[in-house]
Write a protein that holds these residues in place. Structure first.
Motif, PDB file in Angstrom:
ATOM      1  N   ASN A 125       0.814  -1.194   0.000  1.00  0.00           N
ATOM      2  CA  ASN A 125       0.000   0.000   0.000  1.00  0.00           C
ATOM      3  C   ASN A 125       0.851   1.248   0.000  1.00  0.00           C
ATOM      4  O   ASN A 125       1.472   1.607   0.968  1.00  0.00           O
ATOM      5  CB  ASN A 125      -1.002   0.024   1.161  1.00  0.00           C
ATOM      6  N   GLY A 126       0.859   1.867  -1.137  1.00  0.00           N
ATOM      7  CA  GLY A 126       1.422   3.198  -1.287  1.00  0.00           C
ATOM      8  C   GLY A 126       2.898   3.330  -0.982  1.00  0.00           C
ATOM      9  O   GLY A 126       3.611   2.352  -0.769  1.00  0.00           O
ATOM     10  N   LYS A 127       3.305   4.551  -0.938  1.00  0.00           N
ATOM     11  CA  LYS A 127       4.695   4.914  -0.702  1.00  0.00           C
ATOM     12  C   LYS A 127       5.089   4.606   0.737  1.00  0.00           C
ATOM     13  O   LYS A 127       4.319   4.772   1.668  1.00  0.00           O
ATOM     14  CB  LYS A 127       4.864   6.403  -0.966  1.00  0.00           C
ATOM     15  N   PRO A 169       3.149   7.064   6.424  1.00  0.00           N
ATOM     16  CA  PRO A 169       2.757   7.958   7.522  1.00  0.00           C
ATOM     17  C   PRO A 169       1.482   7.506   8.230  1.00  0.00           C
ATOM     18  O   PRO A 169       1.385   7.606   9.456  1.00  0.00           O
ATOM     19  CB  PRO A 169       2.547   9.296   6.819  1.00  0.00           C
ATOM     20  N   VAL A 170       0.508   7.018   7.473  1.00  0.00           N
ATOM     21  CA  VAL A 170      -0.731   6.561   8.105  1.00  0.00           C
ATOM     22  C   VAL A 170      -0.454   5.347   8.979  1.00  0.00           C
ATOM     23  O   VAL A 170      -0.967   5.253  10.105  1.00  0.00           O
ATOM     24  CB  VAL A 170      -1.803   6.184   7.054  1.00  0.00           C
ATOM     25  N   ALA A 185      -3.079  -2.755   7.842  1.00  0.00           N
ATOM     26  CA  ALA A 185      -2.727  -3.507   6.632  1.00  0.00           C
ATOM     27  C   ALA A 185      -3.959  -3.848   5.805  1.00  0.00           C
ATOM     28  O   ALA A 185      -5.028  -4.125   6.353  1.00  0.00           O
ATOM     29  CB  ALA A 185      -1.983  -4.775   7.013  1.00  0.00           C
ATOM     30  N   LEU A 221      -4.375  11.719  12.743  1.00  0.00           N
ATOM     31  CA  LEU A 221      -4.504  10.625  11.784  1.00  0.00           C
ATOM     32  C   LEU A 221      -5.432  11.025  10.646  1.00  0.00           C
ATOM     33  O   LEU A 221      -5.137  10.826   9.458  1.00  0.00           O
ATOM     34  CB  LEU A 221      -5.083   9.430  12.538  1.00  0.00           C
ATOM     35  N   ILE A 237      -3.784  13.337   8.227  1.00  0.00           N
ATOM     36  CA  ILE A 237      -2.852  12.653   7.328  1.00  0.00           C
ATOM     37  C   ILE A 237      -3.611  11.964   6.207  1.00  0.00           C
ATOM     38  O   ILE A 237      -3.253  12.077   5.031  1.00  0.00           O
ATOM     39  CB  ILE A 237      -1.998  11.623   8.102  1.00  0.00           C
ATOM     40  N   VAL A 238      -4.681  11.275   6.575  1.00  0.00           N
ATOM     41  CA  VAL A 238      -5.443  10.536   5.564  1.00  0.00           C
ATOM     42  C   VAL A 238      -6.077  11.499   4.558  1.00  0.00           C
ATOM     43  O   VAL A 238      -6.105  11.223   3.359  1.00  0.00           O
ATOM     44  CB  VAL A 238      -6.543   9.677   6.236  1.00  0.00           C
ATOM     45  N   GLU A 277      -4.092  12.297   1.493  1.00  0.00           N
ATOM     46  CA  GLU A 277      -3.640  11.220   0.600  1.00  0.00           C
ATOM     47  C   GLU A 277      -4.397  11.197  -0.725  1.00  0.00           C
ATOM     48  O   GLU A 277      -5.385  11.924  -0.900  1.00  0.00           O
ATOM     49  CB  GLU A 277      -3.822   9.874   1.301  1.00  0.00           C
ATOM     50  N   LEU A 324      -5.952   5.694  -1.774  1.00  0.00           N
ATOM     51  CA  LEU A 324      -5.514   5.349  -0.418  1.00  0.00           C
ATOM     52  C   LEU A 324      -6.506   5.847   0.611  1.00  0.00           C
ATOM     53  O   LEU A 324      -6.767   5.204   1.621  1.00  0.00           O
ATOM     54  CB  LEU A 324      -4.153   5.976  -0.131  1.00  0.00           C
ATOM     55  N   ILE A 343      -9.285   3.461   1.400  1.00  0.00           N
ATOM     56  CA  ILE A 343      -8.875   2.302   2.201  1.00  0.00           C
ATOM     57  C   ILE A 343      -8.677   2.689   3.668  1.00  0.00           C
ATOM     58  O   ILE A 343      -9.218   2.059   4.575  1.00  0.00           O
ATOM     59  CB  ILE A 343      -7.549   1.724   1.650  1.00  0.00           C
ATOM     60  N   HIS A 344      -7.899   3.717   3.879  1.00  0.00           N
ATOM     61  CA  HIS A 344      -7.584   4.095   5.258  1.00  0.00           C
ATOM     62  C   HIS A 344      -8.779   4.703   5.978  1.00  0.00           C
ATOM     63  O   HIS A 344      -8.941   4.507   7.183  1.00  0.00           O
ATOM     64  CB  HIS A 344      -6.398   5.066   5.261  1.00  0.00           C
ATOM     65  N   ARG A 349     -10.814   2.239   7.993  1.00  0.00           N
ATOM     66  CA  ARG A 349     -10.283   1.825   9.295  1.00  0.00           C
ATOM     67  C   ARG A 349     -10.434   2.922  10.332  1.00  0.00           C
ATOM     68  O   ARG A 349     -10.702   2.679  11.501  1.00  0.00           O
ATOM     69  CB  ARG A 349      -8.794   1.460   9.154  1.00  0.00           C
ATOM     70  N   ILE A 350     -10.276   4.146   9.882  1.00  0.00           N
ATOM     71  CA  ILE A 350     -10.355   5.257  10.823  1.00  0.00           C
ATOM     72  C   ILE A 350     -11.784   5.446  11.308  1.00  0.00           C
ATOM     73  O   ILE A 350     -12.017   5.751  12.483  1.00  0.00           O
ATOM     74  CB  ILE A 350      -9.758   6.521  10.193  1.00  0.00           C
TER      75      ILE A 350
END
Lengths: 175, 175
Positions: A8-10, A23-24, A55, B133, B136-137, B140, B144, B147-148, B151-152
């Motif tokens: 997943n990503g950079k 970072p996340v 993940a 958090l 940051i998301v 993105e 991404l 996806i993130h 979860r958040i």
DNA sequence: CATTTTGTTCAATATTTTTTGAACTTTGCG
DNA sequence: CGCAAAGTTCAAAAAATATTGAACAAAATG
């Protein structure tokens, strides 16, 4: 050997303590590390759960070790603890000998496992200590017995309230 | 100097770690030490509360030091923490310069103080970490982010449930 | 206001807990 | 079976936490 790692990503590749994590991922791992600390578990357990939580796909132990930079021993013990609490599950992957792990996401299940593994035994120990206490008080002179009995009744009341609260709280988490 | 010490019954005077305490006192102190450990506080805090809990009359710091055999520093810090949590109260005694301490016996008050002092700040810190958090998301790529974000959201749900459960649990302890 | 008693602070020390890693066991595979 | 990969264990090292005690501050006493 087609394990490739859930891409997943950079990634950041600096020399910091979480090199190889985005970072996340870093922020999520930090979040769970402080949660682990709150409930009195080792940092490594929080790190592992946090990584699995962030993940996209289940991870094997060697991947966890590589990405978090912790030792085999910590990873093994941490995963065992999380498994015991049912905070993680193993997932089988055809053609791969390793166990892959994914996180439990249900708050109710997480809480129940934690209560069972971490809190329950302590409560039992407390109940045993209380029983011993009652035996000691029973052997005292009537005068002392009266004074101490009062305090012990207080603890017993606490204990009962606590026992009632736990299933109740769990039910609350259900919905 | 008429402090005499709340005289309850025979004392053990062996060389053990709790010399000067009666068997019931020892058992009560042990009970609270293990409770302190359960909730992540230093042993000394459990010892002090346990001693006050078993005492018939309020005790001054120097009496606590003498009977538990701990240092001035530990006693001072432990009492401060207990005072901050409102787990103990100071009681004034005419003609005595010292502060005397007595324990709070109400489970609800004890729990509330503990939550306020120990848990609250951690929860706030968690909320801050979550906000970071989310920032940051938000920065993105859409891919991404999706996806993130998932979860958040999950964590946010947890946080909300937790916030609802606390006042609820406290109300439960009221009766 | 000098003195004594009471209580606090914090750097050094002691204790406890966590982590590491090398030796060991187990498991799957040809 | 013999080998190699996967995972566990545990004694020793490192890190985190609690305790000590001596120096300090505050407050009452005479």
């Amino acid at each position: 050997m087609a394990q490739s790692a859930a891409g997943n990503g950079k990634r950041i590749r600096n020399g910091g303590s979480h090199s190889g994590l985005s970072p996340v991922e870093v922020a999520l791992v930090e979040y769970f590390v402080s949660l682990a600390d709150l409930v009195g578990m080792p940092k490594s357990v929080g790190e592992i759960y946090g990584l699995l939580f962030s993940a996209e796909a289940p991870l094997a132990m060697d991947e966890i070790i590589a990405r978090l930079g912790l030792s085999k021993g910590s990873a093994s013990q941490g995963l065992r603890f999380l498994r015991d609490c049912q905070a993680v599950r193993t997932v089988y992957r055809a053609g791969d000998r390793r166990d892959f792990y994914e996180p439990e996401l249900g708050l109710r299940n997480l809480a129940a496992g934690f209560l069972r593994e971490k809190i329950g035994p302590r409560l039992d120990e407390g109940a045993r200590k209380l029983a011993r206490l009652e035996k000691i008080v029973a052997g005292e002179t009537p005068n002392l017995r009266k004074i101490h009995g009062n305090r012990i009744d207080r603890i017993r009341t606490w204990q009962k309230t606590g026992q009632r609260i736990i299933p109740f709280a769990l039910k609350f988490l259900k919905g």
